[in-house]
Motif scaffolding. Structure first.
Motif, PDB file in Angstrom:
ATOM      1  N   SER A   8      31.012  19.489  40.264  1.00  0.00           N
ATOM      2  CA  SER A   8      30.544  20.879  40.283  1.00  0.00           C
ATOM      3  C   SER A   8      30.063  21.199  41.698  1.00  0.00           C
ATOM      4  O   SER A   8      29.949  20.306  42.531  1.00  0.00           O
ATOM      5  CB  SER A   8      29.398  21.028  39.293  1.00  0.00           C
ATOM      6  OG  SER A   8      28.242  20.423  39.814  1.00  0.00           O
ATOM      7  N   PRO A   9      29.747  22.478  42.001  1.00  0.00           N
ATOM      8  CA  PRO A   9      29.213  22.816  43.332  1.00  0.00           C
ATOM      9  C   PRO A   9      28.012  21.947  43.710  1.00  0.00           C
ATOM     10  O   PRO A   9      27.831  21.567  44.866  1.00  0.00           O
ATOM     11  CB  PRO A   9      28.789  24.283  43.169  1.00  0.00           C
ATOM     12  CG  PRO A   9      29.658  24.821  42.092  1.00  0.00           C
ATOM     13  CD  PRO A   9      29.904  23.670  41.154  1.00  0.00           C
ATOM     14  N   MET A  10      27.227  21.616  42.725  1.00  0.00           N
ATOM     15  CA  MET A  10      26.029  20.785  42.895  1.00  0.00           C
ATOM     16  C   MET A  10      26.360  19.331  43.155  1.00  0.00           C
ATOM     17  O   MET A  10      25.533  18.574  43.637  1.00  0.00           O
ATOM     18  CB  MET A  10      25.247  20.898  41.581  1.00  0.00           C
ATOM     19  CG  MET A  10      24.032  20.088  41.436  1.00  0.00           C
ATOM     20  SD  MET A  10      22.751  20.785  42.434  1.00  0.00           S
ATOM     21  CE  MET A  10      22.665  22.455  41.801  1.00  0.00           C
TER      22      MET A  10
ATOM     23  N   LYS B 159      27.599  17.482  40.499  1.00  0.00           N
ATOM     24  CA  LYS B 159      27.587  16.804  39.194  1.00  0.00           C
ATOM     25  C   LYS B 159      29.007  16.481  38.760  1.00  0.00           C
ATOM     26  O   LYS B 159      29.915  17.293  38.928  1.00  0.00           O
ATOM     27  CB  LYS B 159      26.948  17.704  38.136  1.00  0.00           C
ATOM     28  CG  LYS B 159      25.437  17.698  38.179  1.00  0.00           C
ATOM     29  CD  LYS B 159      24.871  18.471  37.004  1.00  0.00           C
ATOM     30  CE  LYS B 159      23.354  18.396  37.011  1.00  0.00           C
ATOM     31  NZ  LYS B 159      22.773  19.251  35.972  1.00  0.00           N
TER      32      LYS B 159
ATOM     33  N   TRP C  44      23.501  28.964  36.035  1.00  0.00           N
ATOM     34  CA  TRP C  44      24.012  28.127  34.953  1.00  0.00           C
ATOM     35  C   TRP C  44      23.774  26.663  35.299  1.00  0.00           C
ATOM     36  O   TRP C  44      23.485  26.302  36.450  1.00  0.00           O
ATOM     37  CB  TRP C  44      25.501  28.384  34.701  1.00  0.00           C
ATOM     38  CG  TRP C  44      26.386  28.070  35.872  1.00  0.00           C
ATOM     39  CD1 TRP C  44      26.692  28.903  36.906  1.00  0.00           C
ATOM     40  CD2 TRP C  44      27.044  26.833  36.159  1.00  0.00           C
ATOM     41  NE1 TRP C  44      27.511  28.263  37.801  1.00  0.00           N
ATOM     42  CE2 TRP C  44      27.739  27.010  37.376  1.00  0.00           C
ATOM     43  CE3 TRP C  44      27.120  25.602  35.497  1.00  0.00           C
ATOM     44  CZ2 TRP C  44      28.502  25.971  37.959  1.00  0.00           C
ATOM     45  CZ3 TRP C  44      27.881  24.588  36.066  1.00  0.00           C
ATOM     46  CH2 TRP C  44      28.560  24.776  37.277  1.00  0.00           C
TER      47      TRP C  44
ATOM     48  N   LEU D  41      19.334  25.772  43.738  1.00  0.00           N
ATOM     49  CA  LEU D  41      20.387  26.665  43.244  1.00  0.00           C
ATOM     50  C   LEU D  41      21.528  26.621  44.247  1.00  0.00           C
ATOM     51  O   LEU D  41      21.334  26.904  45.429  1.00  0.00           O
ATOM     52  CB  LEU D  41      19.862  28.103  43.147  1.00  0.00           C
ATOM     53  CG  LEU D  41      18.865  28.427  42.032  1.00  0.00           C
ATOM     54  CD1 LEU D  41      18.277  29.826  42.242  1.00  0.00           C
ATOM     55  CD2 LEU D  41      19.543  28.357  40.663  1.00  0.00           C
ATOM     56  N   VAL D  42      22.726  26.288  43.792  1.00  0.00           N
ATOM     57  CA  VAL D  42      23.883  26.191  44.682  1.00  0.00           C
ATOM     58  C   VAL D  42      24.950  27.183  44.220  1.00  0.00           C
ATOM     59  O   VAL D  42      25.312  27.193  43.047  1.00  0.00           O
ATOM     60  CB  VAL D  42      24.464  24.750  44.685  1.00  0.00           C
ATOM     61  CG1 VAL D  42      25.665  24.658  45.605  1.00  0.00           C
ATOM     62  CG2 VAL D  42      23.396  23.764  45.108  1.00  0.00           C
ATOM     63  N   PRO D  43      25.432  28.030  45.144  1.00  0.00           N
ATOM     64  CA  PRO D  43      26.411  29.047  44.721  1.00  0.00           C
ATOM     65  C   PRO D  43      27.742  28.428  44.314  1.00  0.00           C
ATOM     66  O   PRO D  43      28.165  27.413  44.852  1.00  0.00           O
ATOM     67  CB  PRO D  43      26.573  29.918  45.971  1.00  0.00           C
ATOM     68  CG  PRO D  43      26.153  29.065  47.117  1.00  0.00           C
ATOM     69  CD  PRO D  43      25.130  28.107  46.582  1.00  0.00           C
TER      70      PRO D  43
ATOM     71  N   GLU E  80      24.607  27.358  40.408  1.00  0.00           N
ATOM     72  CA  GLU E  80      24.342  26.196  39.559  1.00  0.00           C
ATOM     73  C   GLU E  80      22.946  25.664  39.861  1.00  0.00           C
ATOM     74  O   GLU E  80      22.555  25.544  41.018  1.00  0.00           O
ATOM     75  CB  GLU E  80      25.390  25.106  39.825  1.00  0.00           C
ATOM     76  CG  GLU E  80      25.209  23.902  38.902  1.00  0.00           C
ATOM     77  CD  GLU E  80      26.190  22.764  39.187  1.00  0.00           C
ATOM     78  OE1 GLU E  80      26.940  22.853  40.188  1.00  0.00           O
ATOM     79  OE2 GLU E  80      26.184  21.799  38.405  1.00  0.00           O
ATOM     80  N   LEU E  81      22.199  25.337  38.830  1.00  0.00           N
ATOM     81  CA  LEU E  81      20.820  24.874  38.993  1.00  0.00           C
ATOM     82  C   LEU E  81      20.687  23.377  38.711  1.00  0.00           C
ATOM     83  O   LEU E  81      21.343  22.848  37.821  1.00  0.00           O
ATOM     84  CB  LEU E  81      19.906  25.650  38.040  1.00  0.00           C
ATOM     85  CG  LEU E  81      18.414  25.285  38.016  1.00  0.00           C
ATOM     86  CD1 LEU E  81      17.567  26.526  37.766  1.00  0.00           C
ATOM     87  CD2 LEU E  81      18.081  24.214  36.977  1.00  0.00           C
TER      88      LEU E  81
END
Lengths: 177, 122
Positions: free
Chosen positions: B96-98, B100, A141, A95-97, A106-107
């Motif tokens: 994205s933050p991740m 992606k 999300w 999980l990243v804020p 974000e998952l």
């Protein structure tokens, strides 16, 4: 990403925090734990062995340096759980804020090819959401390619609801706290 | 080759401009830079145009700059077809933050609807 998208109202009480130990469908004993610093190298090795065909939306990256740089961001900023088969990393969920409000995360989840379809993904989701709930995460999300039915089914089973279906990827979200 | 580059005030714009200008110099492309007005980015169309002009001057190529109002995706596709461009170039793919890659709605529209070849610069 905004935090004001609609939320699903599922009860999130059922998730359990790590550690969790169980036998997977292949009879392997798997333990899911929150990632500690000692586990970083083994996790990087899992991604080095990752089948490029299972990459999605550009992650995981390829190449040792890019993998480590990407993982460092996830470890520094996010909440991470890893499924271990002995000292080998078999799967990872994170999980990243967003950075906006500290409440929306974000998952993403990855399971090494030889450990797929053995029930590990569902347990990783359970442990990650339990861990997130325990750490005050409010909203989760993700985006997923719409043809990736295995992933979409997993997310729906957990309780994620589609919040945006207008672009290439589906956006799904879940209210945790 | 007759190339249409669409840019707005996003981060991807710089990469797309850089790559397209570099290629235009090498291949002697006939380049048109379309500044998209109807987008909600930090840089204004004037700033985007100024940066593009600087870069073109620096590369010393003779390119056309024009402003495009209205829906950016459909306008780009329309101009490319109507005016016989060989290729449409856009930047796209925010992370994205991740980490992606996510394609925006303009990028998606252009990829799906253009009848000419599209280059997506990331």
């Amino acid at each position: 990403m905004t935090g004001d998208r609609p939320h699903s109202d599922e009860q999130a009480d059922r998730f359990s925090e790590p550690p969790q130990t169980f036998e997977d469908r292949e009879g392997r004993e798997i333990t899911i734990r929150a990632l500690d610093p000692d586990g970083f190298d083994a996790l990087a090795e899992m991604y080095a062995a990752f089948d490029p065909a299972d990459r999605a939306q550009g992650i995981p990256p390829t190449g040792e340096d890019r993998i480590e740089g990407w993982l460092e961001t996830l470890v520094d900023e996010g909440l991470n759980v890893v499924a271990w088969d002995g000292d080998r990393a078999a799967g990872h969920a994170t999980l990243v804020p967003d950075g906006d409000d500290g409440e929306s995360y974000e998952l993403a989840i990855f399971v090494l090819q030889e450990y797929q379809e053995s029930g590990i993904g569902g347990r990783l989701m359970d442990a990650l959401l339990g861990y997130g709930r325990g750490n005050g995460v409010e909203n989760v999300w993700l985006t997923v390619e719409r043809w990736n039915t295995a992933a979409v089914n997993l997310y729906e089973k957990v309780g994620f609801e589609t919040t945006n279906a207008e672009s290439f990827e589906l956006e799904m979200s879940f209210r945790l706290n | 080759m007759k190339v249409l580059l669409g840019i707005a005030g996003s981060d991807e714009t710089d990469a797309a401009l850089e790559e397209t200008v570099r290629r235009a110099v090498e291949a002697n492309d006939d380049l048109t830079v379309a500044i998209l007005e109807e987008t909600d980015h930090e840089s204004s169309p004037d700033e985007v145009e100024a940066r593009a002009r600087d870069r073109l001057d620096e590369a010393d190529i003779d390119a056309t700059i024009r402003r495009v109002s209205g829906d950016p995706g459909s306008e780009l596709v329309e101009i490319a077809e109507r005016e016989g461009f060989d290729r449409l170039v856009i930047g796209g793919g925010q992370r994205s933050p991740m980490g992606k890659i996510q394609l925006g709605s303009i990028t998606e529209f252009v990829l799906l609807n253009a009848q000419v070849s599209v280059t997506l610069v990331r």
